[in-house]
Design a protein around this motif. Sequence first.
Motif, PDB file in Angstrom:
ATOM      1  N   PRO A 297      80.243  -4.058  31.480  1.00 48.01           N
ATOM      2  CA  PRO A 297      80.944  -4.014  32.775  1.00 48.01           C
ATOM      3  C   PRO A 297      81.173  -2.607  33.311  1.00 48.01           C
ATOM      4  O   PRO A 297      81.020  -2.371  34.512  1.00 48.01           O
TER       5      PRO A 297
ATOM      6  N   ALA B 179      79.422  -1.434  36.765  1.00 50.82           N
ATOM      7  CA  ALA B 179      80.253  -1.096  37.921  1.00 50.82           C
ATOM      8  C   ALA B 179      79.839   0.246  38.493  1.00 50.82           C
ATOM      9  O   ALA B 179      79.765   0.424  39.721  1.00 50.82           O
TER      10      ALA B 179
ATOM     11  N   TRP C 176      78.527 -10.420  28.094  1.00 50.78           N
ATOM     12  CA  TRP C 176      79.876  -9.859  27.979  1.00 50.78           C
ATOM     13  C   TRP C 176      80.542 -10.470  26.764  1.00 50.78           C
ATOM     14  O   TRP C 176      80.657 -11.687  26.652  1.00 50.78           O
TER      15      TRP C 176
ATOM     16  N   ASP D 137      86.736  -7.820  39.592  1.00 50.68           N
ATOM     17  CA  ASP D 137      85.345  -7.792  39.153  1.00 50.68           C
ATOM     18  C   ASP D 137      84.821  -6.358  39.213  1.00 50.68           C
ATOM     19  O   ASP D 137      85.604  -5.397  39.187  1.00 50.68           O
ATOM     20  N   LEU D 138      83.534  -6.173  39.318  1.00 49.81           N
ATOM     21  CA  LEU D 138      82.961  -4.827  39.292  1.00 49.81           C
ATOM     22  C   LEU D 138      83.172  -4.049  40.578  1.00 49.81           C
ATOM     23  O   LEU D 138      83.058  -2.825  40.577  1.00 49.81           O
TER      24      LEU D 138
ATOM     25  N   LEU E 241      77.638 -10.809  35.238  1.00 51.33           N
ATOM     26  CA  LEU E 241      77.159  -9.461  34.927  1.00 51.33           C
ATOM     27  C   LEU E 241      75.635  -9.405  34.907  1.00 51.33           C
ATOM     28  O   LEU E 241      75.031  -8.467  35.427  1.00 51.33           O
TER      29      LEU E 241
ATOM     30  N   ILE F 172      88.880  -4.535  32.156  1.00 47.60           N
ATOM     31  CA  ILE F 172      88.165  -4.715  33.414  1.00 47.60           C
ATOM     32  C   ILE F 172      88.974  -4.241  34.609  1.00 47.60           C
ATOM     33  O   ILE F 172      88.408  -3.860  35.645  1.00 47.60           O
TER      34      ILE F 172
ATOM     35  N   LEU G 117      87.841  -1.058  36.585  1.00 44.70           N
ATOM     36  CA  LEU G 117      86.416  -0.725  36.672  1.00 44.70           C
ATOM     37  C   LEU G 117      85.987  -0.270  38.054  1.00 44.70           C
ATOM     38  O   LEU G 117      85.271   0.724  38.196  1.00 44.70           O
ATOM     39  N   ALA G 118      86.389  -1.021  39.081  1.00 46.13           N
ATOM     40  CA  ALA G 118      85.915  -0.709  40.433  1.00 46.13           C
ATOM     41  C   ALA G 118      86.359   0.683  40.861  1.00 46.13           C
ATOM     42  O   ALA G 118      85.552   1.482  41.367  1.00 46.13           O
TER      43      ALA G 118
ATOM     44  N   SER H 214      84.724   3.584  38.700  1.00 50.09           N
ATOM     45  CA  SER H 214      83.361   3.911  39.107  1.00 50.09           C
ATOM     46  C   SER H 214      83.365   4.821  40.338  1.00 50.09           C
ATOM     47  O   SER H 214      82.533   5.727  40.458  1.00 50.09           O
TER      48      SER H 214
END
Length: 427
Positions: free
Chosen positions: A15, A19, A47, A65-66, A108, A401, A404-405, A408
Amino acid sequence: MSDREVDVLAIGAGPANLALAVAIEESDTPELADHTLLLEQGPDIKWQRDLLMPWARSQVSFLKDLVTLRNPTSKFSFLNYLHTQGRLDEFTNLGTFHPFRWEFSDYLQWVAHTLQKVRIRYDSHATRIDPTHHTDGTIHGWNIHLTDGNTIHTRNLVIGGGRDPRIPEPFTNLPTHHIIHSAQYRTRITRIPKDKPIRITVVGGAQSAAEMFYALHENLPNSHITMIVRSIGLQNYQTSKFVNELFYPTFVDDFYNAPKEIRDQLLDEMRFTNYAGLAPPFLDDLYTMLYRQKNLGPQRSEIRPMTEVTTARTENNEIILELRDRITGKTEPHHCDLIVLGTGYDTRKPALIRDLTTRLGLDHLTITRHYRAELPHTTPDTALYLQGVNEQTHGIADSLISVLAHRSHDILTDLLTHHPTTTKRPR
């Protein structure tokens, strides 16, 4: 793009690096995306590959989410994945924020297939990282050596392959065929004949240990299963919405800038939000299973709280554990055929990173707020980023998680600041 030289190389296609790959692809810097490569040691993307029980759920909202918290309009969102798979209505009808783990894993892989510029190379395992030097001694990139004998050169390296499994000291000398860590559970358990009567001891008191304890009743229905828990018993995750605000990406700034003693206190107090508890619905399912066994039979499993393993040895092809009752102090032998470890992961940096730190002549790596290692004698366009292993400086959510967004975005912003071919900024 050459397979031997890239601008950005990310080790691990889980993940975290997926991302980042999406952020790079959405950043209006196609030349960077075209020269970014992810390495995945597996044949595909899964995952938590060995804990993909069909009933296991993610404990994090699908909105984390990503991409969604960074770019709600992204085509790489979990909701768009559901839409493209033709099951958005059915998922909505479930009335949950928590998808099944297999479904998030499938998301993913869908993201990986949806990428158009960033590439992923499968069955590629990195074994060693060497810095490359100019004649004046400055580091201008990295050589990554793979198990297949190939070497890839990059200027910007991102390590996001997760931590190494933790094997507690009493078990380190046992033959490997007698031990299954959660990182290998499904792969290894399927090699045992399903009808084989076997005595199994599960060690650990958090979610992964409990999931394996529960799954063993189906995987090996003729087994007898004992779960050893050092604490007073299995407990709920801390799910207070007030405490969960500490998983906001904005909290990373507060945590990073706090004194070390405050960071240590916060990590200790937040332990039950992730590491030392179980999801409340699953805890109810587990208790109900044991209740049925006690009253309807057969009683083929037990949980022993306030118990610790002091020693472990093999004798006549069986394992003999010395168990200590933490209340009375009494010890007794416990005989079994297989140890299943839900003991988590090594809190140190992974071996690959520790080895690189030694090669750089450093005692430890100092990580900036934007996840970049502060390294002496490097050119401005050379960087090393670490994902998912910075809890001590970035908070407990660093391995989860939830961030993550935004993480990144942080890494990409720092990367583009030092990138020689573009001044564009991520969206």
